[in-house]
Design a protein around this motif. Structure first.
Motif, PDB file in Angstrom:
ATOM      1  N   GLU A  86      -9.238 -20.147 -17.403  1.00 35.79           N
ATOM      2  CA  GLU A  86      -7.985 -19.453 -17.276  1.00 35.79           C
ATOM      3  C   GLU A  86      -6.759 -20.225 -16.868  1.00 35.79           C
ATOM      4  O   GLU A  86      -5.392 -19.957 -17.369  1.00 35.79           O
ATOM      5  N   GLN A  87      -7.071 -21.384 -16.072  1.00 29.68           N
ATOM      6  CA  GLN A  87      -6.118 -22.408 -15.749  1.00 29.68           C
ATOM      7  C   GLN A  87      -5.794 -23.054 -16.788  1.00 29.68           C
ATOM      8  O   GLN A  87      -4.664 -23.123 -17.102  1.00 29.68           O
ATOM      9  N   GLN A  88      -6.857 -23.420 -17.623  1.00 26.81           N
ATOM     10  CA  GLN A  88      -6.311 -24.144 -18.881  1.00 26.81           C
ATOM     11  C   GLN A  88      -5.269 -23.376 -19.787  1.00 26.81           C
ATOM     12  O   GLN A  88      -4.764 -23.893 -20.449  1.00 26.81           O
ATOM     13  N   TYR A  89      -5.666 -21.855 -19.774  1.00 30.73           N
ATOM     14  CA  TYR A  89      -4.950 -21.162 -20.726  1.00 30.73           C
ATOM     15  C   TYR A  89      -3.421 -21.129 -20.020  1.00 30.73           C
ATOM     16  O   TYR A  89      -2.443 -21.174 -20.945  1.00 30.73           O
ATOM     17  N   LEU A  90      -3.432 -21.117 -18.836  1.00 27.26           N
ATOM     18  CA  LEU A  90      -1.959 -21.033 -18.427  1.00 27.26           C
ATOM     19  C   LEU A  90      -1.056 -22.196 -18.581  1.00 27.26           C
ATOM     20  O   LEU A  90      -0.139 -22.453 -18.895  1.00 27.26           O
ATOM     21  N   GLU A  91      -2.129 -23.578 -18.537  1.00 26.48           N
ATOM     22  CA  GLU A  91      -1.490 -25.016 -18.714  1.00 26.48           C
ATOM     23  C   GLU A  91      -0.968 -24.952 -20.169  1.00 26.48           C
ATOM     24  O   GLU A  91       0.071 -25.401 -20.470  1.00 26.48           O
TER      25      GLU A  91
ATOM     26  N   ASN B 290       3.373 -13.111 -24.097  1.00 24.82           N
ATOM     27  CA  ASN B 290       2.615 -12.429 -22.963  1.00 24.82           C
ATOM     28  C   ASN B 290       1.352 -13.026 -22.855  1.00 24.82           C
ATOM     29  O   ASN B 290       0.601 -13.644 -23.741  1.00 24.82           O
ATOM     30  N   PHE B 291       0.948 -13.067 -21.551  1.00 30.26           N
ATOM     31  CA  PHE B 291      -0.343 -13.975 -21.263  1.00 30.26           C
ATOM     32  C   PHE B 291      -1.144 -13.049 -20.290  1.00 30.26           C
ATOM     33  O   PHE B 291      -1.127 -12.749 -19.099  1.00 30.26           O
ATOM     34  N   GLY B 292      -2.016 -12.210 -21.139  1.00 34.03           N
ATOM     35  CA  GLY B 292      -2.705 -11.311 -20.480  1.00 34.03           C
ATOM     36  C   GLY B 292      -2.191  -9.935 -20.140  1.00 34.03           C
ATOM     37  O   GLY B 292      -1.150  -9.577 -20.888  1.00 34.03           O
ATOM     38  N   GLU B 293      -2.904  -9.268 -19.203  1.00 36.86           N
ATOM     39  CA  GLU B 293      -2.029  -8.043 -19.063  1.00 36.86           C
ATOM     40  C   GLU B 293      -1.028  -8.170 -17.984  1.00 36.86           C
ATOM     41  O   GLU B 293      -0.225  -7.333 -18.019  1.00 36.86           O
ATOM     42  N   SER B 294      -1.003  -9.361 -17.493  1.00 38.89           N
ATOM     43  CA  SER B 294       0.237  -9.397 -15.994  1.00 38.89           C
ATOM     44  C   SER B 294       0.847 -10.845 -16.222  1.00 38.89           C
ATOM     45  O   SER B 294       1.641 -11.085 -15.332  1.00 38.89           O
ATOM     46  N   GLY B 295       0.576 -11.695 -17.016  1.00 40.17           N
ATOM     47  CA  GLY B 295       1.120 -13.087 -17.149  1.00 40.17           C
ATOM     48  C   GLY B 295       2.517 -13.007 -17.764  1.00 40.17           C
ATOM     49  O   GLY B 295       2.591 -12.188 -18.688  1.00 40.17           O
TER      50      GLY B 295
ATOM     51  N   ASN C 260       7.151 -10.469  -3.781  1.00 36.30           N
ATOM     52  CA  ASN C 260       6.436  -9.281  -3.169  1.00 36.30           C
ATOM     53  C   ASN C 260       5.155  -9.609  -2.223  1.00 36.30           C
ATOM     54  O   ASN C 260       4.505  -8.645  -2.074  1.00 36.30           O
ATOM     55  N   ASP C 261       4.913 -10.911  -1.938  1.00 36.96           N
ATOM     56  CA  ASP C 261       3.950 -11.304  -1.166  1.00 36.96           C
ATOM     57  C   ASP C 261       2.647 -11.282  -1.846  1.00 36.96           C
ATOM     58  O   ASP C 261       1.701 -11.053  -1.428  1.00 36.96           O
ATOM     59  N   THR C 262       2.733 -11.335  -3.407  1.00 31.32           N
ATOM     60  CA  THR C 262       1.416 -11.294  -4.054  1.00 31.32           C
ATOM     61  C   THR C 262       0.960 -12.555  -4.486  1.00 31.32           C
ATOM     62  O   THR C 262       1.504 -13.527  -4.582  1.00 31.32           O
ATOM     63  N   ASP C 263      -0.462 -12.871  -4.188  1.00 35.05           N
ATOM     64  CA  ASP C 263      -0.944 -14.166  -4.487  1.00 35.05           C
ATOM     65  C   ASP C 263      -0.891 -14.250  -5.983  1.00 35.05           C
ATOM     66  O   ASP C 263      -1.425 -13.577  -6.821  1.00 35.05           O
TER      67      ASP C 263
ATOM     68  N   ASP D 202       0.581 -15.985 -13.396  1.00 30.41           N
ATOM     69  CA  ASP D 202      -0.253 -14.550 -13.543  1.00 30.41           C
ATOM     70  C   ASP D 202      -0.753 -14.574 -11.947  1.00 30.41           C
ATOM     71  O   ASP D 202      -0.881 -15.525 -11.264  1.00 30.41           O
ATOM     72  N   SER D 203      -1.191 -13.590 -11.699  1.00 28.93           N
ATOM     73  CA  SER D 203      -1.788 -13.051 -10.500  1.00 28.93           C
ATOM     74  C   SER D 203      -3.125 -13.533 -10.268  1.00 28.93           C
ATOM     75  O   SER D 203      -3.897 -13.687 -11.262  1.00 28.93           O
ATOM     76  N   GLU D 204      -3.426 -13.645  -9.168  1.00 33.45           N
ATOM     77  CA  GLU D 204      -4.860 -14.134  -8.686  1.00 33.45           C
ATOM     78  C   GLU D 204      -5.786 -13.271  -9.112  1.00 33.45           C
ATOM     79  O   GLU D 204      -6.731 -13.395  -9.551  1.00 33.45           O
ATOM     80  N   GLN D 205      -5.491 -11.995  -8.885  1.00 32.56           N
ATOM     81  CA  GLN D 205      -6.458 -10.990  -9.158  1.00 32.56           C
ATOM     82  C   GLN D 205      -6.730 -10.996 -10.747  1.00 32.56           C
ATOM     83  O   GLN D 205      -7.642 -10.778 -11.088  1.00 32.56           O
ATOM     84  N   ALA D 206      -5.573 -11.131 -11.597  1.00 31.46           N
ATOM     85  CA  ALA D 206      -5.830 -11.103 -12.943  1.00 31.46           C
ATOM     86  C   ALA D 206      -6.865 -12.269 -13.292  1.00 31.46           C
ATOM     87  O   ALA D 206      -7.505 -12.058 -14.139  1.00 31.46           O
ATOM     88  N   LEU D 207      -6.698 -13.396 -12.869  1.00 26.99           N
ATOM     89  CA  LEU D 207      -7.308 -14.423 -13.089  1.00 26.99           C
ATOM     90  C   LEU D 207      -8.916 -14.472 -12.622  1.00 26.99           C
ATOM     91  O   LEU D 207      -9.705 -14.883 -13.647  1.00 26.99           O
ATOM     92  N   SER D 208      -8.876 -13.803 -11.646  1.00 27.26           N
ATOM     93  CA  SER D 208     -10.212 -13.717 -10.693  1.00 27.26           C
ATOM     94  C   SER D 208     -11.109 -12.770 -11.425  1.00 27.26           C
ATOM     95  O   SER D 208     -12.442 -12.599 -11.346  1.00 27.26           O
ATOM     96  N   ALA D 209     -10.542 -11.690 -12.376  1.00 33.64           N
ATOM     97  CA  ALA D 209     -11.411 -10.458 -12.537  1.00 33.64           C
ATOM     98  C   ALA D 209     -12.335 -10.892 -13.553  1.00 33.64           C
ATOM     99  O   ALA D 209     -13.267 -10.332 -13.378  1.00 33.64           O
ATOM    100  N   PRO D 210     -12.014 -11.537 -14.703  1.00 34.04           N
ATOM    101  CA  PRO D 210     -13.279 -11.764 -15.611  1.00 34.04           C
ATOM    102  C   PRO D 210     -14.677 -12.628 -14.688  1.00 34.04           C
ATOM    103  O   PRO D 210     -15.420 -12.255 -14.771  1.00 34.04           O
TER     104      PRO D 210
END
Length: 742
Positions: free
Chosen positions: A50-55, A202-207, A257-260, A279-287
């Motif tokens: 996921e990190q590589q995808y963001l990069e 668009n990068f996933g559901e929340s990116g 919003n103090d979101t990770d 993207d949010s930590e939750q979205a990256l960690s969910a898979p």
């Protein structure tokens, strides 16, 4: 027989439950650990992907922006270094200049305005006419373009005249007189550019992606309210805008919003912008979390299947055979049923059953032999008990329960053996009408050997206690008898033997290593009758010295063995002789029986619950009221008729004095004392004692002739005295050796 049902249940529980549970628990832990480790590795791999995808997306955004900037550079360059455009600017009218600038604005949908600006930032011409004559918001952009001679983008965004976020991009005019006097400036509409390009990424559901300048001011963002606000204030973002930060990278931060969140960024060179994909930590960690859950579920299913299989195998291959073997062992322990061997040996359990079968049959065989031996041993023990009971009764017969009735003398004894058979005894022997012998003895050790020695000693003392025999002669005879039997074994005998003269009121004694015997006088004093020789049974032909004491009314003679004073209490303290003397002194007025019972009770009370360590033997003789000499033989009566009691008492006192002088080795003084009383005693026994002591004193002083005369005279009075005969033989040999035998 002990109940074996509890061990049976315990064994069954241990085999049927504990072992499978332990194995299953170990297996579950191993599989779960492996599952967690694998899931964690997969989770990290998914996160890295996921990190590589963001990069990758951040790099794509940077390319889009760079392409757009290159397009702007191409457009502005086509005008800034175009000779015709420059010539038209120099010669043309204002309307023509505005037309040229308007043509340039039409070349890009994102140009809000294209202006001709002098070095001070004053707008000389504007495609939209709205900024004509005004100063641009960022004249430093124009100055930078003039100094560098290249395209320069504004480092900060601002709200343009159209009310939208925009940046100024300047290109210096080249190849004309206006080269150093102005620049062509395009107002780039960021909002429109973001809507057309960046919002579509668009990068996933929340990116999403957004632009930030070098100061952290947001140039574009899906949330329009955040445009031109500072992102550097968000936790974790400030480090991106430092000069030393990398050109590209990956970081964690918290948004407004103090979101990770996680972001990947690229830093452009000109203009100095940051393209950020986040993207949010939750979205990256969910898979990764989903994969972890799936792995754990599969791991648990594998544990259940594998554990069930192991339990089934254990039950069929191990537990059922062991349970059957345990059942046979239980039947063997309760009913002595033989353990049946297996029909064949194919595994360790059957081998174990065969071993148990062999062991059980051997145990049954040994048990039958042991029962036979136990039966024989019980029969033997019964015989030994019967013999011990008989020996105990015989030994009890050795200890007198009743004493001879003697005028002016009362006696009482107590004997408490530590075991069934003891090694102590006491006795009273009536020698003649005038004399009675008392003795107490203690054989070393306990049990049957000690009891046999006491009976032999009892017989020997009785045999040698004859009229005319002195305590020394009795002790010597008993010692020789015992030495002939026990000299070579680990036993010996201590004894106190006393001859009480009922006529003279004296006690003559020999103490063979027996410890201290006490004579408590009627006047409240007490004397110790200490040992005069070693113990009996080890040294044959031993000589035993004797001593003599006077007896008076209310005297008490206390005979005991060391078991009385060496008894211990629970704290290990001894009763001690001092405590015994104190106790006797406090009750010396009691009769012998009362005193003996009281003393033993006190000793046993002192011992308490502590075990007995030795026999307790006590014999007390009491002198009662009356005068010595009543109902005695004719010689004594005749003597009493011619001699007053006062004279007799004085003679006894002189004899006692002589005994003390002899003990202190004052032999010459003792001779003179005895000569004064030699004719004071008419009774032959008393006269014989004086003559015998005179002979010993003369022997000590070397007067052998006088010694022979005195001992011969004493032998004439007591012809049966073996001691006097032997002593005369010794003196005669000495005289013959000196030539004075005549």
């Amino acid at each position: 027989m002990n109940d074996t049902r509890v061990p049976t249940l315990t064994m069954r529980k241990s085999l049927s439950v504990k072992i499978p549970l332990i194995l299953a628990a170990i297996l579950i832990l191993a599989v779960l650990l492996l599952t967690l480790v694998t899931a964690e590795r997969i989770k990290q791999q998914v996160f890295d992907r996921e990190q590589q995808y963001l990069e990758l997306n951040a790099g794509s955004v940077e390319k889009i922006i760079r392409l757009q900037l290159d397009s702007i550079n191409t457009i502005l360059s086509s005008y800034a270094d175009n000779p015709r455009f420059l010539e038209a600017l120099e010669t043309g009218t204002a309307r023509q200049t505005i037309g040229l600038l308007n043509n340039a604005r039409e070349l890009s949908n994102y140009f809000e305005d294209v202006m001709l600006v002098d070095p001070q930032g004053v707008v000389l011409a504007s495609a939209g006419l709205r900024n004509l004559g005004l100063r641009v918001d960022k004249p430093e952009t124009v100055q930078a373009a003039l100094s560098q001679g290249t395209l320069v983008g504004d480092s900060q965004a601002y709200i343009s005249g159209a009310g939208s976020p925009a940046v100024s991009i300047a290109m210096p005019l080249l190849g004309s007189s206006l080269e150093k006097s102005g620049a062509i400036v395009a107002v780039f509409n960021l909002e429109r550019f973001a809507i057309d390009f960046l919002s579509t990424l668009n990068f996933g559901e929340s990116g999403f992606t957004f632009l930030v300048d070098s100061q952290g001011v947001i140039l574009s963002h899906p949330d329009r309210d955040l445009i031109l606000t500072s992102a550097a204030q968000w936790p974790g973002m400030a480090a991106l805008f430092r000069p030393e930060s990398p050109v590209q990278g990956f970081a964690a931060y918290k948004n407004q919003n103090d979101t990770d969140m996680y972001l990947s960024y690229y830093r452009l060179n000109n203009p100095n912008w940051y393209s950020i994909v986040t993207d949010s930590e939750q979205a990256l960690s969910a898979p990764a979390d989903q994969i972890t859950i799936i792995m754990i579920i599969f791991g648990l299913i594998a544990v259940i299947l594998l554990g069930g299989s192991i339990l089934l195998v254990l039950r069929i291959a191990i537990l059922k055979p062991i349970a059957a073997l345990q059942h046979q062992i239980s039947a063997f322990s309760q009913e002595r049923a033989p353990i049946q061997p297996p029909e064949s040996i194919n595994n360790e359990i059957q081998l174990l059953r065969q071993a148990f079968s062999d062991m059980g049959n051997k145990i049954l065989e040994n048990t039958r032999e042991l029962e036979e031996k136990n039966s024989q041993l019980e029969s033997y023990n019964n015989q030994v008990r019967l013999e011990l009971t008989t020996a105990q009764r015989v030994q009890e017969a050795v200890i007198p329960r009743r004493f001879p009735a003697v005028r002016n003398l009362s006696t009482y004894g107590i004997y408490k053996p530590m075991e069934e058979l003891g090694g102590d005894f006491y006795d009273m022997i009536r020698i003649s009408r005038d004399q009675v012998a008392v003795l107490i003895a203690d054989v070393s050790g306990h049990g049957v050997p000690a009891a046999l020695i006491t009976m032999m000693a009892k017989v020997s003392f009785t045999t040698h206690s004859v009229p005319g025999a002195t305590p020394s002669e009795v002790m010597r005879g008993v010692n020789n008898d015992l030495c002939a039997v026990i000299e070579d074994i680990d036993h010996y005998l201590t004894a106190f033997y006393a001859l009480i003269d009922l006529h003279q009121g004296t006690v003559e004694y020999a103490n063979a290593g027996h410890g201290e015997i006490w004579l408590f006088k009627g006047d409240g004093t007490h004397r110790v009758l200490s040992p005069t020789a070693p113990f009996l049974g080890k040294f044959p032909e031993l000589e035993f010295a004797t001593r003599q004491e006077l007896l008076d009314d209310r005297d008490r003679l206390i005979l005991y063995t060391d078991g009385l004073t060496e008894i211990r209490n629970a704290q290990g303290e001894f009763f001690t002789e001092d405590r015994l003397i104190e106790s006797i002194s406090n009750q010396v007025e009691l009769e012998p029986k009362e005193m003996a019972v009281s003393l033993v009770d006190e000793v046993l009370s002192f011992r308490g619950d502590a075990p007995a360590t030795d026999d307790i033997t006590l014999l007390i003789l009491g002198i009662t009221s009356g005068s010595w000499g009543k109902d005695i033989d004719t010689d004594v009566a005749e003597h009493m008729a011619y001699q007053s009691p006062e004279d007799l008492k004085a003679a006894k006192e002189q004899f006692t004095k002589a005994l003390l002088e002899y003990r202190d080795k004052k032999f010459s003084v003792c001779i003179e004392t005895l000569k004064t009383i030699k004719d004071s005693f008419i009774h032959k026994h008393e006269r014989q004692k004086v003559l015998n002591l005179l002979g010993h004193c003369c022997l000590k002083t070397g007067k052998l002739q006088d010694c022979k005369i005195y001992w011969q005279e004493a032998l004439d009075l007591v012809p049966d005295s073996k001691e006097l005969k032997r002593n005369l033989q010794i003196v005669q040999r000495e005289l013959d050796a000196q030539g004075k035998g005549a």
